[in-house]
Design an enzyme around this catalytic site. Structure first.
Site, PDB file in Angstrom:
ATOM      1  N   HIS A 293      -5.990  -6.423   1.075  1.00 49.50           N
ATOM      2  CA  HIS A 293      -5.180  -5.264   1.477  1.00 49.50           C
ATOM      3  C   HIS A 293      -5.852  -3.932   1.150  1.00 49.50           C
ATOM      4  O   HIS A 293      -5.420  -2.889   1.620  1.00 49.50           O
ATOM      5  CB  HIS A 293      -3.814  -5.326   0.791  1.00 49.50           C
TER       6      HIS A 293
ATOM      7  N   ASP B 114      -8.051   4.546   0.986  1.00 54.76           N
ATOM      8  CA  ASP B 114      -6.807   3.782   1.135  1.00 54.76           C
ATOM      9  C   ASP B 114      -7.057   2.683   2.157  1.00 54.76           C
ATOM     10  O   ASP B 114      -7.541   2.970   3.250  1.00 54.76           O
ATOM     11  CB  ASP B 114      -5.704   4.733   1.662  1.00 54.76           C
TER      12      ASP B 114
END
Ligand code: ADQ
Length: 506
Positions: A180, A387
């Site tokens: 992720h 991110d």
């Protein structure tokens, strides 16, 4: 709850279990439930809503799947239990494992390392030992729960050794891994003293998925450099196996969020929030976990300078919601101090009594309240230094069903790959660039805002979290085998669910 139709795995007369074992196994750091204690001290488990759960729950239910994860508490393992018909297996962490594995190796070694060493990673052999031990307990549970020929989906950086640990005991199963967070460039990854073991751990999977294509490229390079393996296109040869690496950008349940945003009560709440803010001309909005990767100080600094220079007038307020996170880790304490000092400096200089320019709430909010904030914000600020994806950007877009609002978005997010053309992309290290983008977003014409928002909304609605799960599982279902040169995942198209049904023996 939406149904991921293309990966439906039901079959006549079966619930997907074989002698108490499961054909679909999710292994994730956390269980999709929260533990609460009732008034008489009895333990209750409540479903914790989240994108991953909503994407996988339909497949879980139809396949009679099981979810293995940590309950979030230290103490004995809760073991196997059921909540709302979902099969769960809780892994226990001792207080030492919580410190060395979770706070240590996961949050203070891997997290900063994989986010381009924004904070310095710490390397401790004791932490690594705990990482190996905890990964082993997740792997043991997966081996125990998986039926012959099962599909196992392992999630995230906390569990990178699980694929190989499972593979060593079970060669009948199909294993997928999804990361992720970003996978760093090799010069950074190479700092990890256990880089080879991590690569070997991941390569136990048949399919390794990442958020962006760039992460995939970094991983393939690490396979060559750290493990000396040959790669061809997006495949890595490991003995007689071929492991596939591809990008599957994660998303949100856009439809469900829009439904919340359209609710009368939520719209009313959004109006109340604006009223409480003093009916400002423009509301700038930041919503993040309080994490140093999110670049919160960047946007505060940019906003403060714009006020000082008079490029924004005090009718433009900034609302920053920051959910508490990893509060015992030193880098997070330091960040909180920095953010709170900056907020009070700006307010000290520019507030009038009763109307501060920055409204900062260090709190976690329920989903409906969060959606009300998304509706109340005219300009969403996402200025992450790094991110994996950033779901907040997509959530904002999903909530703006009337096609108003603007998004300032860091180039260093996975979301930037998908929202180009609609968002005001910024380099968060370039304060002047961030300031210019904020001014442009604040002064955008309604027609231009609509054009941009429409573009972003189309992308987020078409590529939702169900699409993500379908693409990953559909691709995994086609492994092992020969891979076409341009596989479906690389082209970003979903894969028909029939292959998954076949792989589950239906
Ligand atoms: P996170 O770093 O946690 O996830 P993000 O993708 O932005 O980051 O998701 C945060 C979630 O928390 C969002 O759903 C948001 O609504 C919620 N949230 C934020 N602030 C909140 C608050 N104050 N109260 C309540 N909820 C709040 C990691 C990676 C990301 C990747 C995701 C999913 O770091 O890059 O997008 O996993 O893969």
């Amino acid at each position: 709850m939406r149904k991921t139709a293309d990966v439906a795995v039901t079959g006549p007369g079966t619930n997907g279990e074989v002698a108490g074992r499961h054909r679909f196994v999710v292994v994730a750091s956390r269980l999709p439930v929260d533990r609460t204690e009732g008034p008489d001290g009895e333990i209750e488990w409540r479903p914790s809503p989240g994108g991953l759960v909503s994407a996988l729950e339909p497949v879980m239910r139809e396949a009679g799947g099981v979810w293995i994860g940590w309950s979030g508490d230290t103490g004995p393992a809760p073991g196997a239990f059921e909540v709302d018909g979902l099969h769960l297996v809780g892994i226990g962490l001792s207080a030492e494992q919580f410190r060395d594995y979770y706070e240590g190796f996961c949050n203070a070694t891997l997290w900063p390392l994989y986010h381009d060493v924004i904070a310095p990673p710490e390397f401790h052999r004791r932490w690594w030992d705990a990482y190996v031990t905890v990964n082993r307990s997740f792997a043991e549970a997966a081996v125990e729960q998986a039926a012959p020929g099962a599909m196992i989906w392992v999630h995230d950086y906390q569990l990178q050794l699980v694929p190989q640990m499972v593979r060593e005991q079970r060669d009948d199963v199909r294993i997928g891994f999804f990361n992720h967070i970003p996978f760093p460039g090799y010069e950074i990854f190479a700092q990890l003293p256990w880089r080879r073991q991590v690569i070997t751990g991941l390569l136990g999977a048949d399919l390794v998925g990442f958020q962006r294509r760039a992460d995939t490229t970094n991983f393939l390079r690490a396979c060559r450099r750290a493990a000396g393996l040959a790669t061809r296109g997006s495949a890595v040869r490991v003995g007689d196996r071929e492991v596939r690496a591809a990008a599957f950008p994660i998303s949100i349940d856009a439809e469900a969020l829009e439904q919340i945003a359209r609710r009368e009560s939520v719209r009313k709440r959004a109006a109340e929030i604006r009223l409480a803010l003093g009916e400002p001309d423009t509301v700038l909005l930041g919503i993040d976990r309080l994490d140093y990767i999110k670049g919160i100080p960047v946007r505060l600094r940019a906003y403060g300078e714009l006020l000082r220079e008079g490029r924004l007038d005090p009718g433009v307020v900034l609302v920053q919601l920051a959910s508490p996170s990893r509060e015992r880790v030193e880098a997070y304490r330091a960040l909180r101090d920095e953010v709170e000092l900056t907020v009070s400096r700006i307010n000290g200089e520019y507030a009038e009594v009763g109307s501060p320019p920055v409204h900062y709430l260090h709190q976690s909010f329920p989903r409906d309240e969060l959606v009300a904030y998304y509706l109340a914000g005219d300009v969403m600020l996402v200025t992450s230094l790094r991110d994996g994806m950033n779901l907040v950007a997509k959530e904002y877009v999903a909530c703006r069903y009337d096609e108003t609002g603007a998004l300032v978005l860091s180039e260093f997010t996975g979301a930037a790959d998908e929202l180009t053309g609609g968002a005001f992309l910024v380099n968060p290290h370039d304060i002047d660039g961030v300031k210019d983008a904020i001014v442009r977003a604040v002064t955008i014409s309604p027609a231009e805002a609509r054009r941009r928002m429409r573009l972003m909304r189309r992308r987020v609605r078409e590529h939702d979290v169900a699409y993500w799960a379908e693409s990953f599982l559909g691709t995994l279902a086609q492994t092992p085998g020969t891979w076409p040169a341009a596989d479906v995942a690389a082209r970003g198209r979903p894969v028909p669910g029939t292959s998954l049904q076949r792989s589950l023996g239906r």
